[in-house]
Write an enzyme that holds these catalytic residues in place. Structure first.
Site, PDB file in Angstrom:
ATOM      1  N   HIS A 156      49.315  51.616  39.398  1.00 43.41           N
ATOM      2  CA  HIS A 156      48.588  50.294  39.109  1.00 43.41           C
ATOM      3  C   HIS A 156      50.024  48.821  39.498  1.00 43.41           C
ATOM      4  CE1 HIS A 156      47.259  51.329  35.303  1.00 43.41           C
ATOM      5  NE2 HIS A 156      48.061  51.801  35.215  1.00 43.41           N
ATOM      6  N   CYS A 198      45.600  47.528  40.857  1.00 39.19           N
ATOM      7  CA  CYS A 198      45.115  45.729  40.869  1.00 39.19           C
ATOM      8  C   CYS A 198      46.149  45.213  41.933  1.00 39.19           C
ATOM      9  CB  CYS A 198      45.925  45.852  39.219  1.00 39.19           C
ATOM     10  SG  CYS A 198      44.659  46.875  38.455  1.00 39.19           S
TER      11      CYS A 198
END
Length: 449
Positions: A156, A198
């Protein structure tokens, strides 16, 4: 006759000496010395079975490198290592990266695991600073001036940072500073970095200068989520990430001695975005390096040497519907609840975890909105909450302000979580608008009291 023998002996001696001199001049330019050693750093920045895919990506990358001819002594693996033998794993000791895939966990080195997988250790590994690493195998990138380095991270991310399973997140300036130091040390020829996360582009956009001999591709631009893929009914989780499986499966199948980094980038870019599904794969740094073959950095599977890359490979599409990275954990919990037997303890526990995750999301959304409204008023707050960064510029002017703002939020409101890290951009916007620490502390205290 004696004179002739003497002349002949002198001539032979001259030729031998000449040959030695020529060999001594040629020796430094042998293929081995020109190519140098291939080094690789593989990093899974998450933990927990719901994040199965990140460690699966990293393990798959290790198999690609091994088939490519890299030695374990030149591959550094950092992963929490809580997936293969997790109680939720239906095949203990096995990790796969696609449905019905092979076991990619086999043979993977455990260089840095558990609490050793930190931003500090990662940066020390890249620099080759063995004295700075804490725990683990102690293996670092002990590279030389003719060596190539490949770094692959999967996990992430958020605007300006990458998550790590232990310790604090890795902020963009820390990574860029380390890359500059590595370049200044003269201990590599060129470097390639792949980042699955991301807002991965925010780690490099406006920050990574040209001239460091570093080529980067990211799963996403500075504004968007990357995507998870390959949900498997048997494993009850997502097995891979869209950008990652795109380059990994390309490496599994193609002749990487014939395929350039640019060609692979195009393959991955097309597969990772299809109309409104997927993310925009980006390039940063010294893009001129992309004319080199992929094998320069990750080797080549000898069984693939007969494969000739063509434009037809650009039509390859993922075999399952991808989902936003930040939604993958919720979908994972929903599936666990749906599949659990009615009235069972397993179903009760699944419902509890799902409700906790949804409640946390509501809390983060509401608290960040309340902080913005307290600082700027209703009308201006909407602008702060939604403003995007300018392409080619870092997301924030004062990185210390961003770090302290996030720390202040965590101290008063609790952890942001993978979902809440998307609000890093909001905190950056607050810093860019001139919000001071005392003002933020007062707003955060009110929002989360």
């Amino acid at each position: 006759m004696a004179s002739l023998r003497s002349i002949t002996a002198c001539l032979v001696g001259f030729l031998i000496v000449s040959s030695i001199l020529v060999e001594s001049r040629v020796a430094p330019f042998t293929a081995k010395s020109i190519e140098g050693t291939k080094w690789a750093v593989l990093v899974a920045g998450s933990k927990g079975y719901e994040n199965y895919r990140h460690q699966a990506d990293i393990c798959h990358a290790y198999q690609v490198l091994k088939r490519g001819g890299l030695s374990d002594e030149n591959i550094i693996v950092m992963m929490y290592d809580d997936i293969a033998h997790n109680v939720d794993n239906p095949t203990p000791g096995v990790i796969i990266n696609k449905p019905n895939g092979t076991n990619v966990y086999t043979g993977v080195p455990k260089d840095y695991t558990g609490e050793q997988v930190t931003a500090e250790n990662l940066l020390a590994v890249i620099l080759g600073d063995k004295g700075a690493v804490k725990g683990g195998s102690g293996k670092v990138v002990n590279s030389g001036p003719n060596d190539s380095i490949f770094i692959y991270y999967a996990d992430h991310g958020s605007p300006g940072s990458l998550e790590m399973p232990s310790g604090d997140e890795l902020y963009a300036p820390e990574l860029i500073s380390t890359l500059k130091k590595k370049h200044a040390s003269g201990t590599y020829k060129s470097m390639v970095i792949y980042v699955e996360a991301c807002e991965a582009g925010s780690m490099f956009d406006g920050l990574l200068p040209k001239g460091l001999n570093i080529y980067v591709t990211t799963a996403s631009n500075p504004e968007e989520s990357s995507w998870a893929t390959y949900f498997d009914d048997y494993y009850e989780t997502y097995l891979g990430d869209l950008y990652s499986v795109s380059w990994l499966e390309n490496a599994d199948e193609d002749n990487l001695q014939a395929e350039t980094l640019e060609q692979q980038y195009k393959v991955v870019k097309l597969r990772t975005f299809d109309e409104n599904v997927g993310s925009h794969v980006m390039q940063y740094g010294d893009v001129s390096i992309s004319v080199e073959t992929v094998s320069t950095y990750i080797g080549v599977n000898q069984n693939n040497l007969k494969f000739i890359p063509t434009d037809n490979q650009l039509d390859r599409q993922p075999r399952s519907t991808p989902v936003l990275q930040r939604d993958a954990d919720i979908l994972y919990l929903m599936e666990k609840f749906r599949r659990a037997p009615e009235g069972s303890d397993k179903r009760i526990e699944a419902r509890k975890k799902l409700n906790e995750a949804l409640t946390h999301r509501t809390h983060v959304d509401a608290s960040v909105k309340a902080i913005a409204e307290h600082l700027f008023g209703l009308e201006k707050a909407a602008e702060i909450l939604n403003a995007a960064s300018v392409t080619g510029k870092p997301i924030v002017d004062d990185w210390d302000c961003l770090k302290s703002s996030v720390a202040t939020y965590k101290a008063h409101c609790g952890h942001l979580s993978n979902y809440g890290m998307k609000y890093m951009r909001v905190f950056a916007n607050m810093c860019n608008a001139g919000v001071r620490e005392a003002q933020l502390t007062a707003a955060v205290s009110q929002a989360c009291s």
